[in-house]
Design a protein around this motif. Structure first.
Motif, PDB file in Angstrom:
ATOM      1  N   LYS A  86     -43.424  11.864 -14.218  1.00  0.00           N
ATOM      2  CA  LYS A  86     -43.864  11.513 -15.570  1.00  0.00           C
ATOM      3  C   LYS A  86     -45.378  11.580 -15.617  1.00  0.00           C
ATOM      4  O   LYS A  86     -46.053  11.223 -14.644  1.00  0.00           O
ATOM      5  CB  LYS A  86     -43.409  10.104 -15.950  1.00  0.00           C
ATOM      6  CG  LYS A  86     -41.904   9.942 -16.069  1.00  0.00           C
ATOM      7  CD  LYS A  86     -41.524   8.520 -16.487  1.00  0.00           C
ATOM      8  CE  LYS A  86     -40.023   8.373 -16.609  1.00  0.00           C
ATOM      9  NZ  LYS A  86     -39.615   6.998 -16.993  1.00  0.00           N
ATOM     10  N   ASP A  88     -36.577  10.796 -28.895  1.00  0.00           N
ATOM     11  CA  ASP A  88     -36.224   9.958 -27.744  1.00  0.00           C
ATOM     12  C   ASP A  88     -35.890  10.881 -26.574  1.00  0.00           C
ATOM     13  O   ASP A  88     -34.957  11.687 -26.652  1.00  0.00           O
ATOM     14  CB  ASP A  88     -35.035   9.070 -28.110  1.00  0.00           C
ATOM     15  CG  ASP A  88     -34.623   8.128 -26.985  1.00  0.00           C
ATOM     16  OD1 ASP A  88     -35.245   8.153 -25.906  1.00  0.00           O
ATOM     17  OD2 ASP A  88     -33.663   7.362 -27.200  1.00  0.00           O
ATOM     18  N   GLY A  92     -32.726  14.223 -21.748  1.00  0.00           N
ATOM     19  CA  GLY A  92     -32.754  14.243 -20.288  1.00  0.00           C
ATOM     20  C   GLY A  92     -31.367  14.140 -19.683  1.00  0.00           C
ATOM     21  O   GLY A  92     -31.082  14.749 -18.640  1.00  0.00           O
ATOM     22  N   ALA A  93     -30.486  13.397 -20.329  1.00  0.00           N
ATOM     23  CA  ALA A  93     -29.124  13.253 -19.813  1.00  0.00           C
ATOM     24  C   ALA A  93     -28.374  14.577 -19.830  1.00  0.00           C
ATOM     25  O   ALA A  93     -27.590  14.875 -18.920  1.00  0.00           O
ATOM     26  CB  ALA A  93     -28.369  12.197 -20.630  1.00  0.00           C
ATOM     27  N   GLU A 153     -34.952  14.643 -12.742  1.00  0.00           N
ATOM     28  CA  GLU A 153     -36.261  14.130 -13.138  1.00  0.00           C
ATOM     29  C   GLU A 153     -37.162  14.072 -11.907  1.00  0.00           C
ATOM     30  O   GLU A 153     -36.794  13.504 -10.883  1.00  0.00           O
ATOM     31  CB  GLU A 153     -36.132  12.738 -13.750  1.00  0.00           C
ATOM     32  CG  GLU A 153     -37.452  12.180 -14.265  1.00  0.00           C
ATOM     33  CD  GLU A 153     -37.323  10.796 -14.882  1.00  0.00           C
ATOM     34  OE1 GLU A 153     -38.278   9.997 -14.728  1.00  0.00           O
ATOM     35  OE2 GLU A 153     -36.277  10.509 -15.498  1.00  0.00           O
ATOM     36  N   ALA A 159     -34.706  10.260 -23.523  1.00  0.00           N
ATOM     37  CA  ALA A 159     -33.609   9.938 -22.604  1.00  0.00           C
ATOM     38  C   ALA A 159     -32.318  10.709 -22.888  1.00  0.00           C
ATOM     39  O   ALA A 159     -31.718  11.262 -21.949  1.00  0.00           O
ATOM     40  CB  ALA A 159     -33.350   8.432 -22.604  1.00  0.00           C
TER      41      ALA A 159
END
Length: 313
Positions: free
Chosen positions: A181, A162, A167-168, A178, A164
């Motif tokens: 994509k 995953d 990325g956090a 970010e 996300a």
């Protein structure tokens, strides 16, 4: 001053002579430091980079002669990319053919030309053609011409179930944002940092987990300017993400803490200071075996078991 981006990438290799030969001769990187694995001093720890071993240029290896091959999977860095001048992609394609290096045809990724290849242990690498990179410093001490030479890291690609949560961490703790994509990749970039300033996160649930071995990336280290900057990141990890790091470890050339990010990849936070010239002159980096102070008394014993590097020197 805050500094962000990739500090170094550490991987696992097979025979030491072969590893040294590939990265200094085939890829033309500088051999910045010859030391040992502080936790396993019968094993070398090699550092390759630019002329000074600046953060964002450093690829390091633990070479074991009889290491079993790794298996790429979720929870691992799936590609380590170098930045080169855009006009040099033709040179690199020819060089890989000439050196019998397994490689793919060039492709476009986020508008840039990417030439993927593998080292002798199967580690997934690429060179990325970057407009304007020819104006950046490059190591000129190999037979790769300066106008085509590697300028440091372009990016790493992380394979996680995953994207996300990973990325956090990149955005909140390490100062990335970010920026785009493409297909299954999410790109994160540090503003104002060219060398080592990009991380691509590939979310791919359902894949087998990675198995560490030859050709695997062991960990990715991110930059902290100094101890205070590192402590601030450690605090954010604990307070905002409930992630604990190890205690700080002195690696002689930087000071480090480690943790597993939510996708299972081992991350390090490494200080920019003191750097690689702390125990030998910058002009002769990588020539002598350097040991941490606590291992110096065992030098004769350690030198007796380390592989001979004469053929690749």
């Amino acid at each position: 001053m805050t500094r962000n981006g990739i500090h170094h990438v550490t991987a696992i290799a097979g025979p030491a002579r072969r590893n040294l030969d590939f990265y200094t001769r085939t890829l033309g990187l500088r051999f910045v430091k010859k030391t040992v694995n502080f936790d396993d001093p019968g094993t070398y720890h090699f550092y390759f980079g630019d002329e000074a071993g600046n953060p964002g240029t450093i690829l390091t290896f633990f070479p074991w002669d009889h290491v079993a091959p790794g298996r790429l999977g979720v929870g691992e860095t799936s590609e380590t990319a170098f930045r080169v001048p855009e006009a040099s992609i033709g040179y690199w394609t020819h060089r890989l053919v000439e050196q019998s290096v397994p490689h793919d045809a060039p492709v476009k990724r986020f508008g840039e030309t990417v030439l993927a290849f593998r080292d002798p242990d199967g580690m997934r690498l690429s060179v990325v053609g970057v407009p304007g990179a020819e104006s950046e410093p490059a190591w000129g001490g190999s037979d790769v011409p300066v106008e085509a030479a590697i300028r440091g890291f372009h990016s790493v690609r992380l394979l996680v179930a995953d994207a996300a949560p990973t990325g956090a961490i990149l955005t909140d703790v390490f100062g990335f944002a970010e920026v785009g994509k493409e297909d299954t990749l999410v790109r994160y970039k540090v503003e104002g940092t060219d060398v080592g300033g990009i991380v691509d996160v590939h979310g791919a649930g359902g894949f087998l987990p990675a198995r560490m071995g030859g050709g695997s990336v062991h960990h990715v280290a991110f930059r902290a300017a100094d101890d205070a900057g590192q402590a601030e990141m450690v605090k954010k990890l604990a307070e905002n993400h409930r992630l604990r790091t190890t205690e700080q470890k002195n690696r002689d050339y930087f000071r480090s803490v480690y943790f597993r990010e939510p996708g299972g990849i081992l991350f390090e936070i490494a200080t920019d200071v003191p750097g690689f010239a702390v125990d030998e002159p910058a002009a002769s980096l990588g020539q002598a075996l350097k040991l941490p102070r606590f291992l110096e008394r065992r030098r004769s014993e350690i030198e007796a078991v380390l592989p001979d590097l004469t053929e690749a020197a």
